[in-house]
Design a protein around this motif. Structure first.
Motif, PDB file in Angstrom:
ATOM      1  N   ASP A   1       0.825  -1.204   0.000  1.00  0.00           N
ATOM      2  CA  ASP A   1       0.000   0.000   0.000  1.00  0.00           C
ATOM      3  C   ASP A   1       0.866   1.263   0.000  1.00  0.00           C
ATOM      4  OD1 ASP A   1      -2.304  -1.508  -0.025  1.00  0.00           O
ATOM      5  OD2 ASP A   1      -2.608  -1.403   2.142  1.00  0.00           O
ATOM      6  N   LYS A   2       1.996   1.220   0.721  1.00  0.00           N
ATOM      7  CA  LYS A   2       2.891   2.374   0.749  1.00  0.00           C
ATOM      8  C   LYS A   2       3.479   2.630  -0.636  1.00  0.00           C
ATOM      9  CE  LYS A   2       5.457   3.114   4.547  1.00  0.00           C
ATOM     10  NZ  LYS A   2       6.460   2.815   5.599  1.00  0.00           N
ATOM     11  N   ASN A   3       3.854   1.547  -1.346  1.00  0.00           N
ATOM     12  CA  ASN A   3       4.392   1.696  -2.691  1.00  0.00           C
ATOM     13  C   ASN A   3       3.352   2.306  -3.628  1.00  0.00           C
ATOM     14  OD1 ASN A   3       6.890   0.662  -2.073  1.00  0.00           O
ATOM     15  ND2 ASN A   3       6.412  -1.401  -2.757  1.00  0.00           N
ATOM     16  N   ALA A   4       2.123   1.821  -3.540  1.00  0.00           N
ATOM     17  CA  ALA A   4       1.056   2.351  -4.386  1.00  0.00           C
ATOM     18  C   ALA A   4       0.780   3.816  -4.058  1.00  0.00           C
ATOM     19  CB  ALA A   4      -0.207   1.519  -4.220  1.00  0.00           C
ATOM     20  N   ALA A   5       0.792   4.153  -2.779  1.00  0.00           N
ATOM     21  CA  ALA A   5       0.555   5.546  -2.371  1.00  0.00           C
ATOM     22  C   ALA A   5       1.679   6.454  -2.855  1.00  0.00           C
ATOM     23  CB  ALA A   5       0.425   5.624  -0.851  1.00  0.00           C
ATOM     24  N   ARG A   6       2.910   5.967  -2.806  1.00  0.00           N
ATOM     25  CA  ARG A   6       4.047   6.759  -3.298  1.00  0.00           C
ATOM     26  C   ARG A   6       3.918   7.001  -4.792  1.00  0.00           C
ATOM     27  NH1 ARG A   6       9.048   5.595  -5.688  1.00  0.00           N
ATOM     28  NH2 ARG A   6      10.607   7.197  -5.290  1.00  0.00           N
ATOM     29  N   ARG A   7       3.565   5.971  -5.526  1.00  0.00           N
ATOM     30  CA  ARG A   7       3.412   6.118  -6.972  1.00  0.00           C
ATOM     31  C   ARG A   7       2.285   7.087  -7.303  1.00  0.00           C
ATOM     32  NH1 ARG A   7       4.033  -0.339  -8.121  1.00  0.00           N
ATOM     33  NH2 ARG A   7       6.256  -0.416  -7.632  1.00  0.00           N
ATOM     34  N   LEU A   8       1.200   6.989  -6.562  1.00  0.00           N
ATOM     35  CA  LEU A   8       0.080   7.892  -6.773  1.00  0.00           C
ATOM     36  C   LEU A   8       0.480   9.331  -6.459  1.00  0.00           C
ATOM     37  CD1 LEU A   8      -2.820   7.650  -7.663  1.00  0.00           C
ATOM     38  CD2 LEU A   8      -3.491   7.397  -5.289  1.00  0.00           C
ATOM     39  N   ALA A   9       1.271   9.522  -5.407  1.00  0.00           N
ATOM     40  CA  ALA A   9       1.746  10.859  -5.055  1.00  0.00           C
ATOM     41  C   ALA A   9       2.648  11.425  -6.154  1.00  0.00           C
ATOM     42  CB  ALA A   9       2.497  10.820  -3.732  1.00  0.00           C
ATOM     43  N   ILE A  10       3.465  10.591  -6.763  1.00  0.00           N
ATOM     44  CA  ILE A  10       4.343  11.043  -7.844  1.00  0.00           C
ATOM     45  C   ILE A  10       3.504  11.464  -9.050  1.00  0.00           C
ATOM     46  CG2 ILE A  10       6.083  10.271  -9.506  1.00  0.00           C
ATOM     47  CD1 ILE A  10       7.247   8.508  -7.243  1.00  0.00           C
ATOM     48  N   ILE A  11       2.483  10.676  -9.371  1.00  0.00           N
ATOM     49  CA  ILE A  11       1.601  11.031 -10.495  1.00  0.00           C
ATOM     50  C   ILE A  11       0.910  12.348 -10.226  1.00  0.00           C
ATOM     51  CG2 ILE A  11      -0.519  10.349 -11.688  1.00  0.00           C
ATOM     52  CD1 ILE A  11       0.413   7.409 -11.314  1.00  0.00           C
TER      53      ILE A  11
ATOM     54  N   GLY B   1      13.731  10.444  -8.768  1.00  0.00           N
ATOM     55  CA  GLY B   1      14.723   9.441  -9.127  1.00  0.00           C
ATOM     56  C   GLY B   1      14.156   8.243  -9.876  1.00  0.00           C
ATOM     57  N   ILE B   2      13.156   8.483 -10.717  1.00  0.00           N
ATOM     58  CA  ILE B   2      12.586   7.409 -11.527  1.00  0.00           C
ATOM     59  C   ILE B   2      12.712   7.784 -13.002  1.00  0.00           C
ATOM     60  CG2 ILE B   2      10.964   6.683  -9.754  1.00  0.00           C
ATOM     61  CD1 ILE B   2       8.769   8.131 -11.380  1.00  0.00           C
ATOM     62  N   SER B   3      12.582   6.795 -13.864  1.00  0.00           N
ATOM     63  CA  SER B   3      12.635   7.087 -15.293  1.00  0.00           C
ATOM     64  C   SER B   3      11.259   7.520 -15.783  1.00  0.00           C
ATOM     65  CB  SER B   3      13.104   5.854 -16.075  1.00  0.00           C
ATOM     66  OG  SER B   3      12.121   4.860 -16.044  1.00  0.00           O
ATOM     67  N   ARG B   4      11.246   8.232 -16.896  1.00  0.00           N
ATOM     68  CA  ARG B   4       9.959   8.656 -17.459  1.00  0.00           C
ATOM     69  C   ARG B   4       9.167   7.455 -17.952  1.00  0.00           C
ATOM     70  NH1 ARG B   4      11.719  13.461 -21.331  1.00  0.00           N
ATOM     71  NH2 ARG B   4      12.886  11.681 -22.078  1.00  0.00           N
ATOM     72  N   GLN B   5       9.865   6.427 -18.414  1.00  0.00           N
ATOM     73  CA  GLN B   5       9.183   5.225 -18.871  1.00  0.00           C
ATOM     74  C   GLN B   5       8.397   4.589 -17.726  1.00  0.00           C
ATOM     75  OE1 GLN B   5      11.767   2.284 -20.554  1.00  0.00           O
ATOM     76  NE2 GLN B   5      10.106   0.920 -21.106  1.00  0.00           N
ATOM     77  N   VAL B   6       9.004   4.509 -16.557  1.00  0.00           N
ATOM     78  CA  VAL B   6       8.317   3.958 -15.382  1.00  0.00           C
ATOM     79  C   VAL B   6       7.139   4.852 -15.014  1.00  0.00           C
ATOM     80  CG1 VAL B   6       8.553   3.549 -12.900  1.00  0.00           C
ATOM     81  CG2 VAL B   6      10.296   2.729 -14.468  1.00  0.00           C
ATOM     82  N   PHE B   7       7.352   6.172 -15.052  1.00  0.00           N
ATOM     83  CA  PHE B   7       6.270   7.103 -14.730  1.00  0.00           C
ATOM     84  C   PHE B   7       5.075   6.883 -15.648  1.00  0.00           C
ATOM     85  CE2 PHE B   7       3.931  10.962 -15.638  1.00  0.00           C
ATOM     86  CZ  PHE B   7       3.519  11.337 -14.376  1.00  0.00           C
ATOM     87  N   TYR B   8       5.329   6.788 -16.938  1.00  0.00           N
ATOM     88  CA  TYR B   8       4.229   6.631 -17.885  1.00  0.00           C
ATOM     89  C   TYR B   8       3.557   5.260 -17.753  1.00  0.00           C
ATOM     90  CZ  TYR B   8       5.168  11.108 -20.033  1.00  0.00           C
ATOM     91  OH  TYR B   8       5.309  12.448 -20.255  1.00  0.00           O
ATOM     92  N   THR B   9       4.300   4.247 -17.331  1.00  0.00           N
ATOM     93  CA  THR B   9       3.690   2.946 -17.048  1.00  0.00           C
ATOM     94  C   THR B   9       2.707   3.087 -15.896  1.00  0.00           C
ATOM     95  OG1 THR B   9       5.652   1.755 -17.796  1.00  0.00           O
ATOM     96  CG2 THR B   9       4.138   0.554 -16.344  1.00  0.00           C
ATOM     97  N   TRP B  10       3.150   3.731 -14.822  1.00  0.00           N
ATOM     98  CA  TRP B  10       2.266   3.961 -13.671  1.00  0.00           C
ATOM     99  C   TRP B  10       1.075   4.806 -14.072  1.00  0.00           C
ATOM    100  CZ3 TRP B  10       6.611   5.681  -9.803  1.00  0.00           C
ATOM    101  CH2 TRP B  10       7.390   4.573  -9.463  1.00  0.00           C
ATOM    102  N   LEU B  11       1.286   5.825 -14.888  1.00  0.00           N
ATOM    103  CA  LEU B  11       0.204   6.717 -15.312  1.00  0.00           C
ATOM    104  C   LEU B  11      -0.834   5.947 -16.134  1.00  0.00           C
ATOM    105  CD1 LEU B  11      -0.933   9.591 -15.412  1.00  0.00           C
ATOM    106  CD2 LEU B  11       0.421   9.950 -17.482  1.00  0.00           C
ATOM    107  N   ARG B  12      -0.375   5.107 -17.056  1.00  0.00           N
ATOM    108  CA  ARG B  12      -1.310   4.299 -17.856  1.00  0.00           C
ATOM    109  C   ARG B  12      -2.144   3.391 -16.966  1.00  0.00           C
ATOM    110  NH1 ARG B  12       2.747   3.915 -21.431  1.00  0.00           N
ATOM    111  NH2 ARG B  12       3.487   1.944 -20.552  1.00  0.00           N
TER     112      ARG B  12
END
Length: 89
Positions: A7-17, A35-46
């Motif tokens: 849940d913490k990982n998901a919340a962190r990713r959501l906060a980054i988005i 400190g993440i790549s844009r490719q990872v960001f766009y994966t999370w965003l999708r």
């Protein structure tokens, strides 16, 4: 990982988005800051756009199929013969 850590990982990713969308408005700067790549960001965003708040959560890495997996009937026969052999000893 425990459910709480997931849940913490998901919340962190959501906060980054949300940071990229609401605060900076710039994906490249947000990714550099966290400190993440844009490719990872766009994966999370999708995933977020497709599944909502549950999207950025970790997913299983287990393959859906395994082409060289032993067929179920063969496994059943092995188990049966094994139990017969163990019963004799």
């Amino acid at each position: 990982m425990t459910e709480k850590e997931l849940d913490k990982n998901a919340a962190r990713r959501l906060a980054i988005i949300r940071h990229a969308q609401e605060v900076s408005g710039n994906v490249a700067l947000t990714c550099r800051y966290y400190g993440i790549s844009r490719q990872v960001f766009y994966t999370w965003l999708r995933r977020y756009q497709a599944d909502g708040c549950r999207g950025p959560a970790d997913r299983s890495r287990r393959p859906l199929i395994c082409p060289h997996e032993t067929p179920a009937e063969v496994v059943g026969k092995i188990i049966t013969k094994s139990s017969l052999i163990q019963g004799r000893c």
